[in-house]
Motif scaffolding. Structure first.
Motif, PDB file in Angstrom:
ATOM      1  N   ALA A  45     -60.853 -37.380 -66.157  1.00  0.00           N
ATOM      2  CA  ALA A  45     -61.307 -37.791 -67.486  1.00  0.00           C
ATOM      3  C   ALA A  45     -62.673 -37.196 -67.819  1.00  0.00           C
ATOM      4  N   GLU A  46     -63.554 -37.132 -66.834  1.00  0.00           N
ATOM      5  CA  GLU A  46     -64.879 -36.560 -67.070  1.00  0.00           C
ATOM      6  C   GLU A  46     -64.805 -35.064 -67.348  1.00  0.00           C
ATOM      7  N   GLN A  47     -63.905 -34.365 -66.687  1.00  0.00           N
ATOM      8  CA  GLN A  47     -63.794 -32.920 -66.857  1.00  0.00           C
ATOM      9  C   GLN A  47     -63.039 -32.536 -68.129  1.00  0.00           C
ATOM     10  N   GLN A  48     -62.033 -33.337 -68.508  1.00  0.00           N
ATOM     11  CA  GLN A  48     -61.148 -32.953 -69.608  1.00  0.00           C
ATOM     12  C   GLN A  48     -61.350 -33.777 -70.873  1.00  0.00           C
ATOM     13  N   ASP A  49     -62.162 -34.816 -70.786  1.00  0.00           N
ATOM     14  CA  ASP A  49     -62.389 -35.702 -71.937  1.00  0.00           C
ATOM     15  C   ASP A  49     -61.075 -36.332 -72.416  1.00  0.00           C
ATOM     16  N   ILE A  50     -60.234 -36.685 -71.458  1.00  0.00           N
ATOM     17  CA  ILE A  50     -58.973 -37.380 -71.740  1.00  0.00           C
ATOM     18  C   ILE A  50     -58.864 -38.546 -70.765  1.00  0.00           C
ATOM     19  N   CYS A  51     -58.523 -39.722 -71.252  1.00  0.00           N
ATOM     20  CA  CYS A  51     -58.307 -40.870 -70.384  1.00  0.00           C
ATOM     21  C   CYS A  51     -56.866 -40.843 -69.861  1.00  0.00           C
ATOM     22  N   TYR A  52     -56.698 -41.229 -68.606  1.00  0.00           N
ATOM     23  CA  TYR A  52     -55.376 -41.257 -67.973  1.00  0.00           C
ATOM     24  C   TYR A  52     -55.136 -42.650 -67.378  1.00  0.00           C
ATOM     25  N   VAL A 100     -38.856 -43.783 -67.047  1.00  0.00           N
ATOM     26  CA  VAL A 100     -40.237 -43.290 -67.026  1.00  0.00           C
ATOM     27  C   VAL A 100     -40.507 -42.567 -68.341  1.00  0.00           C
ATOM     28  N   VAL A 101     -41.590 -42.957 -69.002  1.00  0.00           N
ATOM     29  CA  VAL A 101     -41.997 -42.298 -70.237  1.00  0.00           C
ATOM     30  C   VAL A 101     -43.487 -41.983 -70.165  1.00  0.00           C
ATOM     31  N   VAL A 102     -43.902 -41.021 -70.951  1.00  0.00           N
ATOM     32  CA  VAL A 102     -45.317 -40.675 -71.074  1.00  0.00           C
ATOM     33  C   VAL A 102     -45.756 -41.003 -72.490  1.00  0.00           C
ATOM     34  N   ASP A 103     -46.723 -41.892 -72.605  1.00  0.00           N
ATOM     35  CA  ASP A 103     -47.294 -42.249 -73.900  1.00  0.00           C
ATOM     36  C   ASP A 103     -48.624 -41.533 -74.069  1.00  0.00           C
ATOM     37  N   GLY A 104     -49.064 -41.425 -75.332  1.00  0.00           N
ATOM     38  CA  GLY A 104     -50.352 -40.780 -75.565  1.00  0.00           C
ATOM     39  C   GLY A 104     -50.850 -40.999 -76.971  1.00  0.00           C
ATOM     40  N   SER A 105     -52.086 -40.613 -77.187  1.00  0.00           N
ATOM     41  CA  SER A 105     -52.676 -40.706 -78.515  1.00  0.00           C
ATOM     42  C   SER A 105     -52.028 -39.658 -79.432  1.00  0.00           C
ATOM     43  N   PRO A 106     -52.195 -39.782 -80.753  1.00  0.00           N
ATOM     44  CA  PRO A 106     -51.436 -38.950 -81.709  1.00  0.00           C
ATOM     45  C   PRO A 106     -51.534 -37.446 -81.479  1.00  0.00           C
ATOM     46  N   GLU A 107     -52.680 -36.934 -81.014  1.00  0.00           N
ATOM     47  CA  GLU A 107     -52.806 -35.481 -80.869  1.00  0.00           C
ATOM     48  C   GLU A 107     -51.888 -34.914 -79.782  1.00  0.00           C
ATOM     49  N   ASP A 126     -55.478 -47.958 -76.899  1.00  0.00           N
ATOM     50  CA  ASP A 126     -56.347 -48.562 -77.911  1.00  0.00           C
ATOM     51  C   ASP A 126     -57.691 -49.012 -77.335  1.00  0.00           C
ATOM     52  N   HIS A 127     -58.120 -48.405 -76.256  1.00  0.00           N
ATOM     53  CA  HIS A 127     -59.427 -48.761 -75.700  1.00  0.00           C
ATOM     54  C   HIS A 127     -60.506 -47.964 -76.431  1.00  0.00           C
ATOM     55  N   PRO A 128     -61.621 -48.592 -76.791  1.00  0.00           N
ATOM     56  CA  PRO A 128     -62.651 -47.874 -77.574  1.00  0.00           C
ATOM     57  C   PRO A 128     -63.257 -46.686 -76.829  1.00  0.00           C
ATOM     58  N   GLN A 129     -63.238 -46.709 -75.518  1.00  0.00           N
ATOM     59  CA  GLN A 129     -63.794 -45.600 -74.758  1.00  0.00           C
ATOM     60  C   GLN A 129     -62.798 -44.439 -74.598  1.00  0.00           C
ATOM     61  N   CYS A 130     -61.590 -44.623 -75.097  1.00  0.00           N
ATOM     62  CA  CYS A 130     -60.543 -43.617 -74.876  1.00  0.00           C
ATOM     63  C   CYS A 130     -59.861 -43.225 -76.177  1.00  0.00           C
ATOM     64  N   PRO A 131     -60.530 -42.427 -77.014  1.00  0.00           N
ATOM     65  CA  PRO A 131     -59.849 -41.956 -78.237  1.00  0.00           C
ATOM     66  C   PRO A 131     -58.702 -41.008 -77.922  1.00  0.00           C
ATOM     67  N   ARG A 132     -58.803 -40.269 -76.825  1.00  0.00           N
ATOM     68  CA  ARG A 132     -57.715 -39.377 -76.378  1.00  0.00           C
ATOM     69  C   ARG A 132     -57.221 -39.914 -75.041  1.00  0.00           C
ATOM     70  N   TRP A 133     -55.927 -40.183 -74.951  1.00  0.00           N
ATOM     71  CA  TRP A 133     -55.421 -40.789 -73.726  1.00  0.00           C
ATOM     72  C   TRP A 133     -53.960 -40.408 -73.489  1.00  0.00           C
TER      73      TRP A 133
END
Length: 238
Positions: A47-54, A109-116, A80-87
């Motif tokens: 997350a620190e390297q890619q700016d994406i929460c996992y 098994v599914v992979v969910d994510g933010s809109p982008e 929907d965590h405020p620290q994770c706009p991209r997840w």
């Protein structure tokens, strides 16, 4: 009468034990504490390297959450965590059926994510099988599989070109080595054997000359001594 009561008690105990054993076999085991803590540490670095929460979420067939976590910590969701706009998150549901049932065990098994990431989710989901994280793995070891799948997402997004790989740190350039001394002429190397032989012959000749000169000097010294002795005898004879 007492015999009948004992028989009934035994039957009830056997049925209760069998039911409890069957219930335990239907429980979806969560990841161990070590697996959860190690996964959180890996997801935090990603997350620190890619700016994406996992994150990850594991549910039982009835909908009960067995385990959840993310780079934010064990039990913390990225949705929907405020620290994770991209997840991105791996969400797995495992349903074990009784042996008496005709239905088979099931894992989804599914992979969910933010809109982008909307257009990348399906590809990320299907790519998990390349790491051996297919339905069979989730049925065999659901806790281990869901945490490994969460870690694998950070590799798959790089492969998909969603994020750039971390730049490789290179060391300072090393100074160019000093040039070697110029090699001698090939003429001398090609005639090295002849030169060695000639040099040896010259040394032998010099040695013979020196020996000859030393021998001659000795002869002259001996002649001089003999002459002196002869002169001495002549004086005494007079």
């Amino acid at each position: 009468m007492w015999g009948g009561i004992v028989v009934v008690a035994v039957l009830v105990t056997v049925v209760a034990v069998g039911a409890r054993t069957e219930d335990n076999s239907l429980v979806v085991p969560p990841p161990t504490a070590t697996e959860q803590n190690d996964t959180v540490a890996l997801l935090r670095d990603a997350a620190e390297q890619q700016d994406i929460c996992y994150g990850w979420e594991l549910k039982q067939g009835g909908g009960d959450v067995v385990s959840a976590g993310s780079n934010l910590g064990v039990g913390l969701s990225v949705v929907d965590h405020p620290q994770c706009p991209r997840w991105l998150r791996v969400a797995a549901t495992v349903d074990y059926t009784p042996e008496s049932s005709e239905a088979e065990d099931f894992a989804r098994v599914v992979v969910d994510g933010s809109p982008e990431f909307l257009y990348d989710l399906f590809k990320l989901e299907t790519s998990l099988s390349r790491f051996g994280l297919d339905g069979a793995a989730f049925l065999a070891e659901p806790g281990w599989a869901v945490t490994r799948a969460a870690v694998s997402l950070s590799l798959l997004v790089v492969e998909r070109g969603v994020v750039s790989p971390e730049p490789v740190v290179t060391s300072a350039p090393i100074a160019a080595p000093s040039p070697l001394p110029a090699a001698g002429s090939d003429l001398w190397r090609e005639r090295s054997g002849w030169l060695i032989g000639a040099t040896g012959m010259v040394l032998i000749a010099v040695l013979l000359v020196v020996v000859g000169l030393v021998e001659r000097r000795r002869q002259r010294g001996g002649a001089a001594v003999t002459a002196r002795h002869g002169k001495g005898r002549a004086r005494r004879g007079r």
